[in-house]
Design a protein around this motif. Structure first.
Motif, PDB file in Angstrom:
ATOM      1  N   UNK A  91       0.807  -1.221   0.000  1.00  0.00           N
ATOM      2  CA  UNK A  91       0.000   0.000   0.000  1.00  0.00           C
ATOM      3  C   UNK A  91       0.839   1.271   0.000  1.00  0.00           C
ATOM      4  N   UNK A  92       1.919   1.277   0.763  1.00  0.00           N
ATOM      5  CA  UNK A  92       2.693   2.516   0.886  1.00  0.00           C
ATOM      6  C   UNK A  92       3.759   2.604  -0.201  1.00  0.00           C
ATOM      7  N   UNK A  93       4.485   1.501  -0.422  1.00  0.00           N
ATOM      8  CA  UNK A  93       5.501   1.534  -1.461  1.00  0.00           C
ATOM      9  C   UNK A  93       4.921   1.187  -2.829  1.00  0.00           C
ATOM     10  N   UNK A 113      -7.235   4.573   4.437  1.00  0.00           N
ATOM     11  CA  UNK A 113      -5.871   5.102   4.292  1.00  0.00           C
ATOM     12  C   UNK A 113      -5.329   5.631   5.622  1.00  0.00           C
ATOM     13  N   UNK A 114      -6.064   6.514   6.297  1.00  0.00           N
ATOM     14  CA  UNK A 114      -5.490   7.018   7.556  1.00  0.00           C
ATOM     15  C   UNK A 114      -5.217   5.916   8.572  1.00  0.00           C
ATOM     16  N   UNK A 133      -4.656   2.770   7.978  1.00  0.00           N
ATOM     17  CA  UNK A 133      -3.577   1.933   7.481  1.00  0.00           C
ATOM     18  C   UNK A 133      -2.234   2.573   7.810  1.00  0.00           C
ATOM     19  N   UNK A 149      -6.114  -2.686 -12.111  1.00  0.00           N
ATOM     20  CA  UNK A 149      -6.058  -2.290 -10.714  1.00  0.00           C
ATOM     21  C   UNK A 149      -7.442  -2.065 -10.118  1.00  0.00           C
ATOM     22  N   UNK A 150      -8.383  -1.492 -10.849  1.00  0.00           N
ATOM     23  CA  UNK A 150      -9.680  -1.270 -10.205  1.00  0.00           C
ATOM     24  C   UNK A 150     -10.781  -1.155 -11.240  1.00  0.00           C
ATOM     25  N   UNK A 155     -13.242   4.108  -8.744  1.00  0.00           N
ATOM     26  CA  UNK A 155     -12.187   5.095  -8.945  1.00  0.00           C
ATOM     27  C   UNK A 155     -12.267   6.197  -7.893  1.00  0.00           C
ATOM     28  N   UNK A 164      -6.952   4.409  -4.989  1.00  0.00           N
ATOM     29  CA  UNK A 164      -6.480   3.138  -5.577  1.00  0.00           C
ATOM     30  C   UNK A 164      -5.759   2.253  -4.564  1.00  0.00           C
ATOM     31  N   UNK A 165      -5.223   2.853  -3.529  1.00  0.00           N
ATOM     32  CA  UNK A 165      -4.541   2.019  -2.540  1.00  0.00           C
ATOM     33  C   UNK A 165      -5.503   1.018  -1.923  1.00  0.00           C
TER      34      UNK A 165
END
Lengths: 271, 395, 175
Positions: B71-73, B163-164, B166, B373-374, B379, B383-384
């Motif tokens: 997710x981050x890299x 996201x936050x 994670x 990817x999705x 969308x 996307x993460x």
């Protein structure tokens, strides 16, 4: 009874005056309501009994046969909580069950204890003990008779010692007295006060006629407080948190932009 | 969601081990710690802390490591490992907490940590971070069952905050993995020079990060055999290359730390400490490094399984060495883990493995995701979070 | 993408790489150890202990024994006559002293006192530090030394007394 001074207290344990009568051990058990134990003689080094501090014995006289001249002789030492100025146990406790009080004692508040035993690991003098057989166990260690000294009394051990091997008073006075004894009788004492500045200073000052490692003491400890070792890592925790969160957030955003740019490029190619 | 799961003999074995653990735990609660464990005043922390808590938390690092990677890299090549990794992390942390409830002298008071203020205590930070991180893991993983149940509104909330939380999870993991090491920097006089270091926090953090990919690879291989899908050997080979770097860097760090601290003579002495050290380094770092550097190992199932098992075993041995075996005590003091201690900890691990086995059969944890990817309707979501969308594409 | 069968893992290569890696680590370890030893040797003090320093760690204590047991009653000058006594005469004298009331000579000290008086004759030529060097020798070496001293002109020691003197030294060391 005079009003007790509010200055921090300390104790001198003068092993040259100790005759190994163990009255201090009895008085301590008595004041702290500890039950009698069934012990095994010669289970450890010599006549020392019990072998070590435990949940029912908050202080211990170590029996050591030291050869100083032609023949061996008894030299006694005493194990008890040193009530450090910067206690490692209190700094390691996650619920602040152990706290250093203004008068000197490091006291244990059993209502806060969760039994993690981090204090046992942290203590450089190996003092706190646990009663593992108990269904509601807690940490056991010398309390410096905090309840007694608050009212101006001396700790139980200092009160009953028949040879005045244990002295009690303001720490400044005790330090001066210890230094005075060494200076006036250099042949009797080795020129070292155990606990004066070990681990940043403690409230129990030991004097001896022979090197301390020979009479069961833990030596080789640093002169700086033990909590400094963790403090330098833990104090950057908030900064570390903020920095990492920001860096990871930035990386995620960069990677997101890259992948969405790649996506839109794909979309352009397919349309 | 397919609730019907046929229990195999592995399930029954795991349940049996768990049952033994439960019985022993009842004895522990009825008779006190001393009735089942050999921990004593010289060794206040033993097998339960070394294996049941420290190793479990280190292995639970698979959650944050794979999350960091995917997710981050942004290395979406490994996205298929994400769900199993987070589930394993969740179960490892849950196991550690259950172990803690047995290990603590007064587990009913553990909430005291949450109402105390003890920033100088490493365990305080560990307690808080682990508690928060467990919640993060639950929120991250909950997307899977919610998706299966079709609870769209709750799922949307989870996706928005994904996201936050994670990021929070990965950050918290860095903090408490290293704080477990900070905890042990307090006792330089008690831990053998071979393992004590003023860099222990970093050693703990890096070894947890090293354990992550190894555990993820192992799980993929085991699940492939057990659930009957072909393992993605290309992806595993790629991850194994990364793992080789991680092992190599940790090896350099450990040896360099030993040299800088002047503890090399301890490693060359003939003591049992030195022997344990060399077993840990040899089987846990040297041999896996050599294996993972060879392409033919990285492309072979047996080779990968061997190398990664060794890495995991090395991390376990390291935690045990630092927290238990490497302790300096007086000559009459000994500690050998009792069968009760081992039984309870294995029972907890078996219970976690059983739950894992059941969940992978009733939830789509190992499903291969579509190559793009999705889907267009997602969308709007970052996307993460695409890695978490099931093959059914519920939005 | 089709993958070929993975190539066989060569056990030889694994062992070779492992040996190389372990060698590398051991080399680094040895280098650090050698450097440490070099530093320690460089830090050694220029003046080391002499034989006398070592011997004085376990002194014969002849003077202390005589001081403690004999000088209370009569002066040390009275011992001058002992330098020409035979071993049996010395023993008999000390035993006689023991019978005197107030002498307080313990039984187990008899041997040591006799031995101390026996070696006093060496003080004719040698100081205490030199006599102490006997501590570092083996018994055959001690006998050879006393024999050598006895052979010197003006020593006052007969050849048949050599063994008794050497045995006196040994007795003083065994206490």
């Amino acid at each position: 009874m005079t009003t007790p001074s509010a200055k921090p207290k300390a104790m001198i344990q003068d092993n040259t005056r100790c005759i190994g009568c163990r009255a201090c051990m009895i008085a301590c058990k008595s004041w702290n309501n500890r039950p009698a134990d069934h012990t095994e003689f010669f289970a450890g080094p010599g006549y020392q009994n019990p072998v070590d501090l435990d949940a029912n014995n908050y202080t211990l006289i170590t029996f050591n046969e030291i050869v100083t001249g032609a023949q061996p002789d008894w030299v006694f030492g005493r194990q008890l909580c040193m009530h450090c100025a910067h206690p490692a146990c209190a700094s390691a406790c996650p619920t602040t069950a152990l706290t250093k009080t203004a008068l000197g004692p490091v006291v244990f508040n059993e209502s806060r204890c969760i039994g993690c035993r981090a204090c046992m690991q942290a203590c450089p003098f190996l003092i706190p003990k646990y009663d593992y057989e108990n269904l509601n166990p807690k940490i056991h260690k010398c309390t410096f008779c905090a309840d007694r000294i608050e009212t101006g009394l001396k700790p139980a051990c200092a009160t009953v010692c028949p040879t005045a091997a244990i002295s009690f008073g303001d720490r400044d006075d005790m330090v001066a007295e210890a230094k005075r004894r060494i200076a006036t009788a250099p042949g009797t004492y080795i020129p070292e006060i155990y606990g004066l500045d070990d681990v940043g200073g403690t409230s129990v000052l030991h004097l001896s006629s022979v090197p301390f490692e020979q009479i069961g003491y833990i030596t080789g400890l640093p002169k700086t407080p033990m909590p400094d070792l963790t403090h330098r890592w833990l104090r950057v925790t908030p900064h570390f948190f903020a920095l990492l969160y920001a860096v990871f957030g930035a990386l995620t955003w960069i990677m997101h932009r890259r992948s969405s740019r790649a996506e839109s490029k794909d979309k352009d190619h397919t349309t | 969601m397919n609730w019907r799961v046929r229990l195999t003999r592995w399930d029954l074995i795991l349940l049996a081990i768990t049952a033994v653990g439960v019985v022993l735990a009842v004895v522990r609660y009825a008779g006190g710690i001393g009735s089942v464990a050999n921990i004593n005043n010289a060794y206040p922390w033993g097998w339960w802390v070394g294996f049941g808590i420290m190793t479990m938390i280190a292995l639970g690092g698979v959650g944050f490591t794979i999350t960091l990677l995917v997710e981050i890299l942004g290395r979406h090549r490994y996205h298929v490992l994400l769900r199993p990794a987070v589930l394993m992390g969740l179960l490892c942390y849950a196991s550690a907490i259950v172990m803690l409830m047995v290990e603590l002298g007064r587990p009913w008071k553990v909430w005291m940590i949450l109402v105390s203020w003890a920033p100088s205590a490493a365990l305080y930070e560990v307690g808080w971070c682990a508690f928060l991180y467990l919640n993060v893991l639950v929120l991250e993983f909950a997307q899977v069952p919610l998706e299966e149940l079709g609870w769209g509104r709750a799922l949307k909330v989870l996706r928005v905050i994904y996201i936050p939380i994670m990021l929070l999870g990965v950050t918290l993991s860095h903090l408490h993995q290293s704080s477990l090491g900070t905890l042990l920097t307090l006792i330089p006089h008690k831990i053998n020079a071979l393992w004590w270091s003023d860099q222990l926090p970093l050693i703990f953090l890096f070894s947890a990060m090293m354990a992550g990919p190894a555990l993820a690879i192992l799980e993929h291989l085991v699940a492939a055999r057990w659930l009957g899908f072909p393992p993605n050997m290309d992806m595993l080979a790629g991850l194994a290359r990364i793992e080789a770097w991680l092992v190599g860097l940790l090896l350099v760090f450990r040896i360099g730390d030993l040299v800088v601290r002047g503890a090399v003579d301890a490693a060359l002495s003939g003591t049992s400490f030195a022997a344990s050290f060399w077993v840990e380094i040899g089987f846990g770092l040297l041999l896996p490094l050599v294996l993972l550097m060879m392409p033919e190992v990285r492309e072979s199932r047996a080779g990968l399984a061997t190398a990664c098992s060794l890495v995991v075993a090395g991390v376990l041995l390291h935690r045990l060495n630092v927290a238990v075996f490497g302790l300096r005590v007086r000559h009459w003091e000994t500690y050998v883990p009792s069968l009760g201690e081992i039984g309870i900890s294995l029972g907890i691990a078996a219970g976690a493995a059983f739950v894992f086995g059941v969940l992978v059969r009733i939830l789509p944890i190992h499903e291969e995701l579509p190559p793009t990817s999705s889907a267009p309707e997602s969308r709007a979501a970052a996307p993460a979070a695409a890695a978490w969308h099931g093959a059914r594409g519920v939005s | 993408m089709t993958t070929d069968r993975p190539s066989r893992i060569s056990g030889f290569r694994v062992v070779l790489a492992l040996v190389l890696l372990v060698n590398l680590i051991l080399t680094i370890a040895l280098i650090t150890q050698v450097r440490e030893i070099q530093q320690r040797v460089a830090r050694l003090p220029a003046d080391l202990a002499t034989k006398r320093d070592v011997a004085s760690l376990r002194p014969l204590q002849v003077r202390q024994i005589i001081q403690k047991n004999c000088v209370e009653c009569h002066s040390a000058r009275r011992l001058g006559v002992t330098v020409s006594m035979e071993p049996t005469e010395i023993r008999g004298t000390v035993e006689r002293m023991q019978t005197h009331p107030g002498a307080n000579i313990p039984e187990r000290e008899l041997e040591r006192i006799s031995a101390s008086i026996m070696v006093v004759r060496c003080a004719r030529c040698h100081d205490e530090g030199t006599l102490n060097l006997m501590v570092l020798k083996t018994q055959p070496e001690r006998i050879a030394t006393v024999r050598r001293m006895a052979a010197l002109p003006g020593s006052g020691v007969r050849p048949d007394q050599v063994t008794a003197i050497a045995q006196a030294f040994e007795k003083l060391l065994s206490q």
